[in-house]
Design a protein around this motif. Sequence first.
Motif, PDB file in Angstrom:
ATOM      1  N   GLY A  17       0.806  -1.215   0.000  1.00  0.00           N
ATOM      2  CA  GLY A  17       0.000   0.000   0.000  1.00  0.00           C
ATOM      3  C   GLY A  17       0.835   1.259   0.000  1.00  0.00           C
ATOM      4  O   GLY A  17       0.515   2.231  -0.697  1.00  0.00           O
ATOM      5  N   VAL A  18       1.903   1.264   0.756  1.00  0.00           N
ATOM      6  CA  VAL A  18       2.791   2.425   0.802  1.00  0.00           C
ATOM      7  C   VAL A  18       3.459   2.634  -0.549  1.00  0.00           C
ATOM      8  O   VAL A  18       3.569   3.762  -1.045  1.00  0.00           O
ATOM      9  CB  VAL A  18       3.832   2.252   1.924  1.00  0.00           C
ATOM     10  N   LEU A  19       3.909   1.567  -1.170  1.00  0.00           N
ATOM     11  CA  LEU A  19       4.621   1.669  -2.447  1.00  0.00           C
ATOM     12  C   LEU A  19       3.740   2.192  -3.568  1.00  0.00           C
ATOM     13  O   LEU A  19       4.245   2.739  -4.564  1.00  0.00           O
ATOM     14  CB  LEU A  19       5.188   0.303  -2.832  1.00  0.00           C
TER      15      LEU A  19
ATOM     16  N   VAL B 240       8.153  -3.805 -12.260  1.00  0.00           N
ATOM     17  CA  VAL B 240       7.572  -2.705 -13.018  1.00  0.00           C
ATOM     18  C   VAL B 240       8.557  -1.543 -12.944  1.00  0.00           C
ATOM     19  O   VAL B 240       9.290  -1.392 -11.952  1.00  0.00           O
ATOM     20  CB  VAL B 240       6.191  -2.281 -12.482  1.00  0.00           C
ATOM     21  N   THR B 241       8.563  -0.732 -13.978  1.00  0.00           N
ATOM     22  CA  THR B 241       9.486   0.393 -14.059  1.00  0.00           C
ATOM     23  C   THR B 241       8.715   1.644 -14.453  1.00  0.00           C
ATOM     24  O   THR B 241       7.852   1.600 -15.335  1.00  0.00           O
ATOM     25  CB  THR B 241      10.589   0.127 -15.095  1.00  0.00           C
ATOM     26  N   ASN B 242       9.003   2.754 -13.790  1.00  0.00           N
ATOM     27  CA  ASN B 242       8.449   4.051 -14.180  1.00  0.00           C
ATOM     28  C   ASN B 242       9.450   5.134 -13.795  1.00  0.00           C
ATOM     29  O   ASN B 242      10.626   4.828 -13.518  1.00  0.00           O
ATOM     30  CB  ASN B 242       7.060   4.276 -13.564  1.00  0.00           C
ATOM     31  N   ALA B 243       9.022   6.358 -13.760  1.00  0.00           N
ATOM     32  CA  ALA B 243       9.926   7.469 -13.464  1.00  0.00           C
ATOM     33  C   ALA B 243      10.514   7.398 -12.059  1.00  0.00           C
ATOM     34  O   ALA B 243      11.533   8.032 -11.773  1.00  0.00           O
ATOM     35  CB  ALA B 243       9.185   8.793 -13.656  1.00  0.00           C
ATOM     36  N   SER B 244       9.899   6.591 -11.188  1.00  0.00           N
ATOM     37  CA  SER B 244      10.398   6.448  -9.819  1.00  0.00           C
ATOM     38  C   SER B 244      11.472   5.387  -9.680  1.00  0.00           C
ATOM     39  O   SER B 244      12.046   5.224  -8.610  1.00  0.00           O
ATOM     40  CB  SER B 244       9.239   6.119  -8.867  1.00  0.00           C
ATOM     41  N   GLY B 245      11.733   4.639 -10.762  1.00  0.00           N
ATOM     42  CA  GLY B 245      12.763   3.602 -10.730  1.00  0.00           C
ATOM     43  C   GLY B 245      12.187   2.234 -11.049  1.00  0.00           C
ATOM     44  O   GLY B 245      11.157   2.119 -11.719  1.00  0.00           O
TER      45      GLY B 245
ATOM     46  N   PHE C   8       9.578  -6.596  -1.611  1.00  0.00           N
ATOM     47  CA  PHE C   8       9.905  -5.768  -2.768  1.00  0.00           C
ATOM     48  C   PHE C   8      11.293  -5.153  -2.592  1.00  0.00           C
ATOM     49  O   PHE C   8      11.720  -4.860  -1.468  1.00  0.00           O
ATOM     50  CB  PHE C   8       8.900  -4.620  -2.919  1.00  0.00           C
ATOM     51  N   GLN C   9      11.965  -4.954  -3.713  1.00  0.00           N
ATOM     52  CA  GLN C   9      13.142  -4.094  -3.749  1.00  0.00           C
ATOM     53  C   GLN C   9      12.834  -2.910  -4.644  1.00  0.00           C
ATOM     54  O   GLN C   9      12.364  -3.083  -5.778  1.00  0.00           O
ATOM     55  CB  GLN C   9      14.371  -4.839  -4.289  1.00  0.00           C
ATOM     56  N   TRP C  10      13.102  -1.729  -4.129  1.00  0.00           N
ATOM     57  CA  TRP C  10      12.927  -0.500  -4.901  1.00  0.00           C
ATOM     58  C   TRP C  10      14.314   0.025  -5.239  1.00  0.00           C
ATOM     59  O   TRP C  10      15.088   0.360  -4.348  1.00  0.00           O
ATOM     60  CB  TRP C  10      12.124   0.504  -4.094  1.00  0.00           C
ATOM     61  N   ILE C  11      14.626   0.067  -6.535  1.00  0.00           N
ATOM     62  CA  ILE C  11      15.904   0.592  -6.998  1.00  0.00           C
ATOM     63  C   ILE C  11      15.642   1.962  -7.600  1.00  0.00           C
ATOM     64  O   ILE C  11      14.880   2.094  -8.577  1.00  0.00           O
ATOM     65  CB  ILE C  11      16.578  -0.351  -8.031  1.00  0.00           C
ATOM     66  N   THR C  12      16.231   2.978  -7.030  1.00  0.00           N
ATOM     67  CA  THR C  12      15.942   4.348  -7.440  1.00  0.00           C
ATOM     68  C   THR C  12      17.168   5.225  -7.257  1.00  0.00           C
ATOM     69  O   THR C  12      18.231   4.753  -6.825  1.00  0.00           O
ATOM     70  CB  THR C  12      14.736   4.898  -6.655  1.00  0.00           C
ATOM     71  N   SER C  13      17.035   6.498  -7.570  1.00  0.00           N
ATOM     72  CA  SER C  13      18.158   7.423  -7.426  1.00  0.00           C
ATOM     73  C   SER C  13      18.302   7.844  -5.965  1.00  0.00           C
ATOM     74  O   SER C  13      17.325   7.827  -5.201  1.00  0.00           O
ATOM     75  CB  SER C  13      17.935   8.660  -8.291  1.00  0.00           C
TER      76      SER C  13
END
Length: 346
Positions: A143-145, A160-165, A179-184
């Motif tokens: 829910g947070v993601l 999934v990929t979008n402007a957030s990574g 989940f792993q979130w890969i971002t800047s």
Amino acid sequence: MIWEEFLSGQGAVIENGDTRGFAPHWQSSALQTGFVAPLTDLGLILVTGEDAGSFLHNQLSNDVEHLNATDVRRAAYCTPKGRMLASFLYWKNEQGIVLQLSRPLQAAVQKRLQMFVLRAKAKLLDSNSEQVVLGLGGAAAAGVLQNWFPQLPTTANTQVTNASGSLLRLPDAEQHARFQWITSPELAQQAWPALSSQLQVVNTAAWRLTDIQAGIAIILPATQEQFVPQMVNFELIGGVNFKKGCYPGQEIVARSQYLGKLKRRMGLARIAAGQVLPGTEIFHSDDASQPCGMVVNAEEEQTDSSLALIEMKLSDQQEGKLHLGSATGTELALLPLPYEILDITQ
């Protein structure tokens, strides 16, 4: 690094890539209710160029040439003798193919891979300064993601990929999505106040514990060149493709699969010890002269107990007979893995 400096400002203590200083996971129910952990112990290699896929396909134990934009896969990188030098998680982004591995191994493994590029149109780049990795799990994580990823990956080993990574869905742990979130680094800092207010911030070790709960082995410096992939159940979690072409160690890996039943496997165990090191030997109480196995990965569950993945002879995996460090050491309590061990000849 910008990201590590930011974490230090939030109270983190980072030593050898391992982030501590946040609440230990055992002080709360965060792994069930919802958590976020900075995964500073993982390294990222970006492989670019028109030959990136074919080059990696010839080096790794899994199919890379047919990797699509939503796949997340695992692979072993082996010596010619079939022993694992590294375990990779890999996926595509808009720049190329990303390889994730234990960060202490990255420099040496990246250098070794670079040696085999030769005339291939492929470049290997250290991506750690451009990308950070966050691990999220528990009931509230999805829910947070959705604040950044309205459409979440719905099955394990997809992204999934979008402007957030890139958002990777990995195998569940204790029936909770991970989940792993890969971002800047910049976006991670912007997102941190929202993440930390809605999820419990925990140390990097908490994510490693969920990998163990999921039965996923990660090769570390202490366990390099110790295991053929099947010895740590790597083909059971999708890390070996037996139909692809040659790669270093392929003949040994295939022979282990097809010529007779496998005699060594990885199991899950609880140990009444607060700190257990990977590479520690396991002994059977009936034979004090030689070890029968080895700790692959281990993390504290509580201050006085650890959960561990152990590789050993199938014939020796007997309750009440296994001990840590010596035949009279701390006893191991065997637990069921979240997947079935298929010890059969294909």
